[in-house]
Design a protein around this motif. Structure first.
Motif, PDB file in Angstrom:
ATOM      1  N   SER A 153      75.007 -18.829  20.486  1.00  9.73           N
ATOM      2  CA  SER A 153      74.889 -17.491  19.896  1.00  9.73           C
ATOM      3  C   SER A 153      73.565 -16.886  20.329  1.00  9.73           C
ATOM      4  CB  SER A 153      74.961 -17.560  18.366  1.00  9.73           C
ATOM      5  OG  SER A 153      73.828 -18.244  17.846  1.00  9.73           O
TER       6      SER A 153
ATOM      7  N   VAL B  95      64.544 -12.095  20.431  1.00  8.18           N
ATOM      8  CA  VAL B  95      65.924 -12.554  20.463  1.00  8.18           C
ATOM      9  C   VAL B  95      65.956 -13.944  19.854  1.00  8.18           C
ATOM     10  CG1 VAL B  95      67.886 -13.180  21.927  1.00  8.18           C
ATOM     11  CG2 VAL B  95      66.449 -11.225  22.539  1.00  8.18           C
ATOM     12  N   SER B  96      66.800 -14.118  18.858  1.00  4.91           N
ATOM     13  CA  SER B  96      67.030 -15.439  18.271  1.00  4.91           C
ATOM     14  C   SER B  96      68.294 -15.984  18.904  1.00  4.91           C
ATOM     15  CB  SER B  96      67.210 -15.335  16.766  1.00  4.91           C
ATOM     16  OG  SER B  96      66.052 -14.822  16.160  1.00  4.91           O
ATOM     17  N   PHE B  97      68.244 -17.220  19.348  1.00  5.51           N
ATOM     18  CA  PHE B  97      69.425 -17.772  20.007  1.00  5.51           C
ATOM     19  C   PHE B  97      69.568 -19.251  19.725  1.00  5.51           C
ATOM     20  CE2 PHE B  97      65.910 -17.748  22.968  1.00  5.51           C
ATOM     21  CZ  PHE B  97      65.959 -18.975  23.609  1.00  5.51           C
TER      22      PHE B  97
ATOM     23  N   GLN C  99      63.636 -18.724  19.385  1.00  2.39           N
ATOM     24  CA  GLN C  99      63.315 -17.307  19.350  1.00  2.39           C
ATOM     25  C   GLN C  99      62.424 -17.008  20.541  1.00  2.39           C
ATOM     26  OE1 GLN C  99      61.518 -16.790  15.488  1.00  2.39           O
ATOM     27  NE2 GLN C  99      63.384 -15.816  14.746  1.00  2.39           N
TER      28      GLN C  99
ATOM     29  N   GLY D  69      66.502  -8.971  17.308  1.00  3.47           N
ATOM     30  CA  GLY D  69      65.800  -8.775  16.049  1.00  3.47           C
ATOM     31  C   GLY D  69      64.411  -8.233  16.291  1.00  3.47           C
TER      32      GLY D  69
ATOM     33  N   ASP E 255      71.150 -13.203  19.064  1.00  4.24           N
ATOM     34  CA  ASP E 255      71.069 -11.995  18.242  1.00  4.24           C
ATOM     35  C   ASP E 255      69.711 -11.328  18.413  1.00  4.24           C
ATOM     36  OD1 ASP E 255      73.610 -12.185  16.665  1.00  4.24           O
ATOM     37  OD2 ASP E 255      72.716 -14.104  16.091  1.00  4.24           O
TER      38      ASP E 255
END
Length: 94
Positions: free
Chosen positions: A26, A40-42, A90, A30, A28
């Motif tokens: 994933s 980006v958090s992944f 992140q 932020g 997302d």
């Protein structure tokens, strides 16, 4: 060209992928609540997380290009190694 960068910027890249699209579970966008900077958090697969950990551990304070579809999207600097092996990460936008 990296978003927000000068159109005249030139980057010389080593053609080496640490992680690729199928390594992500994933991702997302932020905003870092302390600095207001984009991030980006992944989450990576465990194997990809270990590769990313090894790479960031050896490249603290070095730039790393984020490339998608042969276009540089961002050039963040690794401020610290990835927190833990495997799992979530992140990245601050370059």
């Amino acid at each position: 060209m990296a978003s927000g960068s000068d159109q005249q910027s030139v980057y010389v890249l080593q053609r080496l992928s640490i992680v690729a699209g199928n390594d992500f579970r994933s991702a997302d966008p932020g905003v870092d609540q302390n600095t207001g900077r984009r991030e980006v958090s992944f989450t990576l697969t465990n194997e990809a997380g270990d590769r990313f950990y090894d790479y960031t551990s050896k490249n603290v304070n070095h730039s790393m290009a984020i490339v998608m579809n042969d276009q540089i999207k961002s050039v963040p600097t690794s401020r610290a190694r990835s927190a833990t092996q495997g799992g979530s990460r992140q990245l601050l936008a370059g």
